[in-house]
Design a protein around this motif. Sequence first.
Motif, PDB file in Angstrom:
ATOM      1  N   ARG A 176      11.184  10.368   0.735  1.00 47.52           N
ATOM      2  CA  ARG A 176      12.156  10.013   1.775  1.00 47.52           C
ATOM      3  C   ARG A 176      11.877  10.773   3.064  1.00 47.52           C
ATOM      4  O   ARG A 176      11.868  10.186   4.160  1.00 47.52           O
ATOM      5  N   PHE A 177      11.615  12.070   2.954  1.00 52.54           N
ATOM      6  CA  PHE A 177      11.366  12.867   4.151  1.00 52.54           C
ATOM      7  C   PHE A 177      10.091  12.412   4.857  1.00 52.54           C
ATOM      8  O   PHE A 177      10.069  12.243   6.081  1.00 52.54           O
ATOM      9  N   SER A 178       9.009  12.209   4.097  1.00 49.52           N
ATOM     10  CA  SER A 178       7.757  11.779   4.710  1.00 49.52           C
ATOM     11  C   SER A 178       7.896  10.400   5.357  1.00 49.52           C
ATOM     12  O   SER A 178       7.354  10.146   6.439  1.00 49.52           O
ATOM     13  N   TRP A 179       8.618   9.503   4.703  1.00 46.37           N
ATOM     14  CA  TRP A 179       8.845   8.158   5.233  1.00 46.37           C
ATOM     15  C   TRP A 179       9.652   8.216   6.524  1.00 46.37           C
ATOM     16  O   TRP A 179       9.323   7.565   7.514  1.00 46.37           O
ATOM     17  N   GLN A 180      10.732   9.029   6.518  1.00 48.37           N
ATOM     18  CA  GLN A 180      11.559   9.136   7.719  1.00 48.37           C
ATOM     19  C   GLN A 180      10.791   9.737   8.892  1.00 48.37           C
ATOM     20  O   GLN A 180      10.883   9.258  10.025  1.00 48.37           O
ATOM     21  N   LEU A 181      10.022  10.794   8.630  1.00 43.18           N
ATOM     22  CA  LEU A 181       9.273  11.435   9.710  1.00 43.18           C
ATOM     23  C   LEU A 181       8.157  10.515  10.221  1.00 43.18           C
ATOM     24  O   LEU A 181       7.867  10.485  11.420  1.00 43.18           O
ATOM     25  N   THR A 182       7.577   9.743   9.327  1.00 43.72           N
ATOM     26  CA  THR A 182       6.561   8.779   9.741  1.00 43.72           C
ATOM     27  C   THR A 182       7.161   7.715  10.656  1.00 43.72           C
ATOM     28  O   THR A 182       6.589   7.372  11.699  1.00 43.72           O
ATOM     29  N   ARG A 183       8.304   7.206  10.297  1.00 44.02           N
ATOM     30  CA  ARG A 183       8.957   6.181  11.123  1.00 44.02           C
ATOM     31  C   ARG A 183       9.412   6.757  12.465  1.00 44.02           C
ATOM     32  O   ARG A 183       9.383   6.065  13.488  1.00 44.02           O
ATOM     33  N   LEU A 184       9.826   8.000  12.471  1.00 44.53           N
ATOM     34  CA  LEU A 184      10.295   8.620  13.712  1.00 44.53           C
ATOM     35  C   LEU A 184       9.169   8.845  14.702  1.00 44.53           C
ATOM     36  O   LEU A 184       9.343   8.668  15.913  1.00 44.53           O
ATOM     37  N   GLU A 190     -16.341  17.172  11.418  1.00 43.47           N
ATOM     38  CA  GLU A 190     -16.042  16.047  10.540  1.00 43.47           C
ATOM     39  C   GLU A 190     -15.067  15.130  11.255  1.00 43.47           C
ATOM     40  O   GLU A 190     -14.147  15.593  11.937  1.00 43.47           O
ATOM     41  N   LYS A 191     -15.298  13.819  11.150  1.00 42.24           N
ATOM     42  CA  LYS A 191     -14.378  12.804  11.664  1.00 42.24           C
ATOM     43  C   LYS A 191     -14.209  11.725  10.608  1.00 42.24           C
ATOM     44  O   LYS A 191     -15.196  11.309   9.990  1.00 42.24           O
ATOM     45  N   SER A 192     -12.980  11.277  10.422  1.00 38.76           N
ATOM     46  CA  SER A 192     -12.730  10.247   9.423  1.00 38.76           C
ATOM     47  C   SER A 192     -11.409   9.564   9.729  1.00 38.76           C
ATOM     48  O   SER A 192     -10.563  10.104  10.462  1.00 38.76           O
ATOM     49  N   ILE A 193     -11.227   8.377   9.162  1.00 39.49           N
ATOM     50  CA  ILE A 193      -9.974   7.639   9.289  1.00 39.49           C
ATOM     51  C   ILE A 193      -9.359   7.491   7.909  1.00 39.49           C
ATOM     52  O   ILE A 193     -10.022   7.021   6.973  1.00 39.49           O
ATOM     53  N   ALA A 194      -8.114   7.910   7.771  1.00 43.64           N
ATOM     54  CA  ALA A 194      -7.405   7.827   6.501  1.00 43.64           C
ATOM     55  C   ALA A 194      -6.230   6.864   6.633  1.00 43.64           C
ATOM     56  O   ALA A 194      -5.396   7.028   7.528  1.00 43.64           O
ATOM     57  N   PRO A 195      -6.146   5.850   5.762  1.00 41.43           N
ATOM     58  CA  PRO A 195      -4.968   4.976   5.773  1.00 41.43           C
ATOM     59  C   PRO A 195      -3.752   5.715   5.237  1.00 41.43           C
ATOM     60  O   PRO A 195      -3.886   6.728   4.534  1.00 41.43           O
ATOM     61  N   LEU A 196      -2.571   5.224   5.552  1.00 39.25           N
ATOM     62  CA  LEU A 196      -1.325   5.855   5.122  1.00 39.25           C
ATOM     63  C   LEU A 196      -0.594   4.943   4.151  1.00 39.25           C
ATOM     64  O   LEU A 196      -0.523   3.723   4.365  1.00 39.25           O
ATOM     65  N   ARG A 197      -0.046   5.528   3.102  1.00 35.27           N
ATOM     66  CA  ARG A 197       0.779   4.763   2.172  1.00 35.27           C
ATOM     67  C   ARG A 197       1.808   5.673   1.534  1.00 35.27           C
ATOM     68  O   ARG A 197       1.618   6.892   1.435  1.00 35.27           O
ATOM     69  N   SER A 198       2.904   5.090   1.094  1.00 32.90           N
ATOM     70  CA  SER A 198       3.876   5.744   0.216  1.00 32.90           C
ATOM     71  C   SER A 198       3.774   5.047  -1.134  1.00 32.90           C
ATOM     72  O   SER A 198       3.768   3.815  -1.200  1.00 32.90           O
ATOM     73  N   PHE A 199       3.700   5.833  -2.201  1.00 32.31           N
ATOM     74  CA  PHE A 199       3.497   5.254  -3.535  1.00 32.31           C
ATOM     75  C   PHE A 199       4.159   6.149  -4.571  1.00 32.31           C
ATOM     76  O   PHE A 199       4.027   7.377  -4.528  1.00 32.31           O
ATOM     77  N   VAL A 200       4.895   5.524  -5.482  1.00 35.16           N
ATOM     78  CA  VAL A 200       5.497   6.244  -6.611  1.00 35.16           C
ATOM     79  C   VAL A 200       5.322   5.403  -7.867  1.00 35.16           C
ATOM     80  O   VAL A 200       5.594   4.194  -7.870  1.00 35.16           O
ATOM     81  N   PHE A 201       4.875   6.054  -8.936  1.00 36.91           N
ATOM     82  CA  PHE A 201       4.680   5.410 -10.229  1.00 36.91           C
ATOM     83  C   PHE A 201       5.674   6.004 -11.218  1.00 36.91           C
ATOM     84  O   PHE A 201       5.772   7.226 -11.350  1.00 36.91           O
ATOM     85  N   GLU A 202       6.400   5.146 -11.895  1.00 37.73           N
ATOM     86  CA  GLU A 202       7.352   5.582 -12.915  1.00 37.73           C
ATOM     87  C   GLU A 202       7.055   4.870 -14.232  1.00 37.73           C
ATOM     88  O   GLU A 202       6.742   3.682 -14.225  1.00 37.73           O
ATOM     89  N   PRO A 203       7.155   5.611 -15.354  1.00 35.24           N
ATOM     90  CA  PRO A 203       7.479   7.026 -15.502  1.00 35.24           C
ATOM     91  C   PRO A 203       6.243   7.901 -15.321  1.00 35.24           C
ATOM     92  O   PRO A 203       5.123   7.390 -15.299  1.00 35.24           O
ATOM     93  N   MET A 204       6.460   9.196 -15.221  1.00 30.62           N
ATOM     94  CA  MET A 204       5.356  10.145 -15.123  1.00 30.62           C
ATOM     95  C   MET A 204       4.969  10.708 -16.488  1.00 30.62           C
ATOM     96  O   MET A 204       4.123  11.584 -16.580  1.00 30.62           O
ATOM     97  N   ARG A 205       5.599  10.196 -17.535  1.00 27.85           N
ATOM     98  CA  ARG A 205       5.212  10.548 -18.906  1.00 27.85           C
ATOM     99  C   ARG A 205       5.275   9.302 -19.773  1.00 27.85           C
ATOM    100  O   ARG A 205       6.214   8.504 -19.677  1.00 27.85           O
TER     101      ARG A 205
END
Length: 430
Positions: free
Chosen positions: A381-389, A302-317
């Motif tokens: 925050r962790f995923s964003w920092q590691l992505t930038r690094l 299998e080969k595929s290309i996945a775009p990357l994004r950070s996303f948060v929706f508030e509230p979760m209820r």
Amino acid sequence: MRYIRTTRLLNHPTIWLLRPCNGDGQKAMIGANLVRQERRIMKTQVAIIGAGPAGLLLGHLLRAEGIDTVIVERAAPDYVLGRIRAGVLERTTTDLMDQLGLGARMHAEGLPHDGFHLADGERLIRIDVAALTGKQVMVYGQTEITRDLMEAAPERGLEIIYDAGDVALHDVDSDAPYLTYSKDGTTHRIDAQFLCGCDGFHGPSRKAIPASVATAYEKVYPFGWLGILADVPPCNHELIYANHERGFALASMRSETRSRYYVQVALDEKVEDWSDDRLWDELAIRLGPEAAAHMVRGPALEKSIAPLRSFVFEPMRHGRLMLAGDSAHIVPPTGAKGLNLAASDVHYLSQALIGYFRRRDADGVAGYSAKALARVWKAERFSWQLTRLMHRFPDSDAFDRRMQVADLDYIASSVAAQTTIAENYVGLPL
């Protein structure tokens, strides 16, 4: 024409078949042309939208406590199992599987990892997660987690309705929410005390929360990951995240005989422009000589290309609707937080609902969103920092590149820096 209840179809959850009747209450004659117009109503305590890992985990946890639960999934079982996803599990996720008594195959076939590597061209910087935190992560594919949960559902009384089309949520801010869906030419309705949206980024659940009470935070990254899955042994027994001047690369695995590799590519790249040989050559360059020396090449499953994004929706209820997993947040795959963050949502949500139904404690439900979001933002925050690094950004200049090199040099020489990374990678406490 009005409707009355005439037939009980199942013992659990309660399902009624509604048939038309005449004005004096006598049942009308129903011909073949009317049978197709019958509408079924099910009553349950919790209705879950989505049969991915989040929905299945939540359903099993609630059923284990005797809470009536039904899952509605738009796709067929084979399609659900065909989704190729991540495979690094935090302790939170493995603990939930063990709590359900469904972790046997995971422990038998999964690969416990004590650490992982950061690469910067020539060297491998090992982050010794076990030594720094006393914990491990487990490499076990998300597909396999899903399979274990799906196969256990019938014997545990967890009903899953597959191939449900046109799913819609109604009256979520009332005390009597319900959802509707279509199947086999019939419209169905499920009345529930709570609706739980575990239906991913593109599902209908999040859209049922009014824009006037919600806020979405999003960062779209200017690149994607080109991935290849192949039946070859991994080049290293632990994951390698590589920062190279040509871009990011990742060496991962699903088992001792199946490997998963990725390279960073521009968003306008096309899979068909990347032959297997070209991709293997690029991986060998970016991962560095030590990894390349142990790389075994093979044809792509299998080969595929996945775009990357950070996303948060508030509230979760909102009212009686609760969101969990990708319906509420997306993280870049850097750091393997997606499935694990969904599992932590499920932990909080299951505890809140169990408290409500067992002790009539509404505080857990009321506080679910705030509790879940506190952990969500830390994982973001962790995923964003590691992505930038570890990635090359199109607008980066020589200064930005030197900052990445300096960061990696510091991590290589600092136990404190490695401990911070290890704590986040293995999963922060619930």
